[in-house]
Design a protein around this motif. Structure first.
Motif, PDB file in Angstrom:
ATOM      1  N   VAL A 281       3.836  -1.043   3.840  1.00 50.75           N
ATOM      2  CA  VAL A 281       3.219   0.249   3.532  1.00 50.75           C
ATOM      3  C   VAL A 281       4.332   1.230   3.174  1.00 50.75           C
ATOM      4  O   VAL A 281       5.343   1.318   3.873  1.00 50.75           O
ATOM      5  N   MET A 282       4.129   1.946   2.078  1.00 48.71           N
ATOM      6  CA  MET A 282       5.074   2.990   1.708  1.00 48.71           C
ATOM      7  C   MET A 282       4.465   4.355   1.989  1.00 48.71           C
ATOM      8  O   MET A 282       3.371   4.662   1.527  1.00 48.71           O
ATOM      9  N   LEU A 283       5.188   5.176   2.750  1.00 41.93           N
ATOM     10  CA  LEU A 283       4.843   6.575   2.906  1.00 41.93           C
ATOM     11  C   LEU A 283       5.589   7.332   1.814  1.00 41.93           C
ATOM     12  O   LEU A 283       6.818   7.214   1.686  1.00 41.93           O
ATOM     13  N   LEU A 284       4.858   8.101   1.030  1.00 36.47           N
ATOM     14  CA  LEU A 284       5.467   8.779  -0.118  1.00 36.47           C
ATOM     15  C   LEU A 284       4.960  10.213  -0.184  1.00 36.47           C
ATOM     16  O   LEU A 284       3.757  10.450  -0.189  1.00 36.47           O
ATOM     17  N   ASN A 285       5.882  11.154  -0.241  1.00 39.08           N
ATOM     18  CA  ASN A 285       5.502  12.559  -0.387  1.00 39.08           C
ATOM     19  C   ASN A 285       4.898  12.823  -1.760  1.00 39.08           C
ATOM     20  O   ASN A 285       5.258  12.163  -2.744  1.00 39.08           O
TER      21      ASN A 285
ATOM     22  N   LEU B  29       0.856  -1.184   0.000  1.00 37.75           N
ATOM     23  CA  LEU B  29       0.000   0.000   0.000  1.00 37.75           C
ATOM     24  C   LEU B  29       0.887   1.226   0.000  1.00 37.75           C
ATOM     25  O   LEU B  29       1.792   1.352   0.834  1.00 37.75           O
ATOM     26  N   ILE B  30       0.629   2.143  -0.932  1.00 39.04           N
ATOM     27  CA  ILE B  30       1.366   3.408  -1.019  1.00 39.04           C
ATOM     28  C   ILE B  30       0.433   4.525  -0.568  1.00 39.04           C
ATOM     29  O   ILE B  30      -0.687   4.653  -1.083  1.00 39.04           O
ATOM     30  N   VAL B  31       0.874   5.315   0.391  1.00 40.92           N
ATOM     31  CA  VAL B  31       0.053   6.408   0.918  1.00 40.92           C
ATOM     32  C   VAL B  31       0.734   7.734   0.619  1.00 40.92           C
ATOM     33  O   VAL B  31       1.900   7.952   0.980  1.00 40.92           O
ATOM     34  N   ILE B  32       0.000   8.606  -0.048  1.00 39.23           N
ATOM     35  CA  ILE B  32       0.482   9.952  -0.374  1.00 39.23           C
ATOM     36  C   ILE B  32      -0.443  10.949   0.309  1.00 39.23           C
ATOM     37  O   ILE B  32      -1.659  10.927   0.074  1.00 39.23           O
ATOM     38  N   VAL B  33       0.092  11.802   1.155  1.00 41.00           N
ATOM     39  CA  VAL B  33      -0.715  12.816   1.841  1.00 41.00           C
ATOM     40  C   VAL B  33      -0.584  14.134   1.091  1.00 41.00           C
ATOM     41  O   VAL B  33       0.514  14.658   0.905  1.00 41.00           O
ATOM     42  N   ASN B  34      -1.723  14.656   0.653  1.00 41.11           N
ATOM     43  CA  ASN B  34      -1.760  15.873  -0.144  1.00 41.11           C
ATOM     44  C   ASN B  34      -2.427  17.008   0.625  1.00 41.11           C
ATOM     45  O   ASN B  34      -3.454  16.813   1.283  1.00 41.11           O
ATOM     46  N   TYR B  35      -1.828  18.182   0.518  1.00 44.29           N
ATOM     47  CA  TYR B  35      -2.490  19.402   0.981  1.00 44.29           C
ATOM     48  C   TYR B  35      -2.164  20.514  -0.014  1.00 44.29           C
ATOM     49  O   TYR B  35      -1.061  21.045  -0.035  1.00 44.29           O
ATOM     50  N   ARG B  36      -3.120  20.771  -0.896  1.00 46.12           N
ATOM     51  CA  ARG B  36      -2.994  21.831  -1.896  1.00 46.12           C
ATOM     52  C   ARG B  36      -1.781  21.647  -2.798  1.00 46.12           C
ATOM     53  O   ARG B  36      -1.155  22.616  -3.223  1.00 46.12           O
TER      54      ARG B  36
END
Length: 314
Positions: A93-97, A4-11
């Motif tokens: 799990v991958m945390l990815l910018n 699972l790759i998770v990308i956190v977006n804010y604007r």
């Protein structure tokens, strides 16, 4: 390995779409899926992301739109928590910018590295500029002497304190590290099961250092694997002027939570002393001032001496 790759977006929808583009040819062979968590951007980011995913036929990607923005750790946890509860949840799990471009083969290299290193709980790739110049992405633990070395910026001091330098030069071979950059890190499911999710008491910064510390204390190794390469477009997602209040708050939280208030006070004194010495030397030598505006006054205001606070959670 189910990924699972998770990308956190804010604007940063354009950056997030670019990150997904770089994953498009990589996820299929691995059976990976990606979730972009939008932290209540309020600028149409979630809609733009869903439209891009639909138009490009990215069946492996989805958007999770939150109604609040509580930072990087909170956003990642919002996707990781339900995924771990699924019957066929992810093994890693991958945390990815969002401000990243994953080089070809990086996902396969990271998952393969984790498979051959059974004690590796966390693995980070080589982060680099678009032209291939390496960035520092494998670090030593934060300490009092590390704070002094970082602030004073003097070669002879760095030489004397080289064992405590938090950000040593990037190396070409795999090696253990105290922590790796949260811009891209692969985490084994067992780490979450043993130590819990990221501490969302951090809004942004220091949460990956805290998480890697917890993992190492639980018996997992943290590795740097430069055979996997990921471009990190530094500062394009977080900005680059005056440091925000949450940077100082996160730094303070890390030291107090992990070392206690007395140690945190010593770390603050070491940084302040080093910074004052650097500012004096800079003025005498007439060097350019590249520090964020009001850095010393902001630091003192949010240090353990100037802030009323409490530490909650793990």
């Amino acid at each position: 390995m189910r990924l699972l790759i998770v990308i956190v977006n804010y604007r940063t929808a354009d950056l997030a779409i670019g990150a997904l583009e770089s994953l498009a040819d990589e996820v299929g062979p691995l059976g990976a899926r990606a979730v972009v968590v939008d932290g209540a951007s309020g600028d149409g980011s979630a809609e733009r992301l869903r439209e891009a995913i639909a138009q490009r036929g990215w069946w492996w990607a989805s958007v999770l739109a939150l109604d609040v923005n509580k930072g990087f750790a909170y956003g990642n946890n919002a996707a990781i928590r339900p995924a771990l509860m699924e019957p066929d949840g992810p093994e890693v799990v991958m945390l990815l910018n969002p401000d990243t471009v994953v080089r070809p083969g990086a996902l396969a290299a990271l998952t393969a590295f984790m498979q051959v290193q059974p004690h590796a709980g966390i693995v980070g790739p080589r982060l680099e500029e678009m032209d291939g110049t390496p960035q520092v992405s494998a670090f030593r633990a934060h300490s009092v002497l590390g704070e002094l070395e970082h602030a004073v910026r003097l070669g002879v001091v760095s030489g004397l304190l080289r064992r405590w330098v938090v950000a040593p030069p990037a190396r070409d071979e795999p090696h253990r590290a105290d922590w790796v950059s949260g811009a891209c890190m692969l985490v084994r499911r067992k780490v979450f099961e043993r130590v819990g999710l990221l501490d969302d008491g951090y809004f942004m910064y220091y949460e990956e250092a805290d998480f890697c510390r917890r993992a190492r204390r639980a018996g997992f190794d943290c590795w740097y694997a430069p055979g996997a390469r990921v471009v990190h477009l530094v500062s394009q997602a977080s900005g680059g002027k005056r440091l925000p209040k949450f940077w100082y708050d996160s730094r303070r939280r890390y030291f107090v939570k992990n070392h206690g208030r007395v140690y945190a006070a010593l770390a603050d004194l070491a940084w302040a002393l080093g910074h004052v010495l650097w500012r004096a030397r800079r003025a005498i030598q007439r060097r350019p001032d590249r520090d964020p505006p009001k850095m010393l006054s902001d630091f003192l205001r949010h240090s353990v001496f100037g802030a009323g606070f409490r530490i909650e959670g793990r």
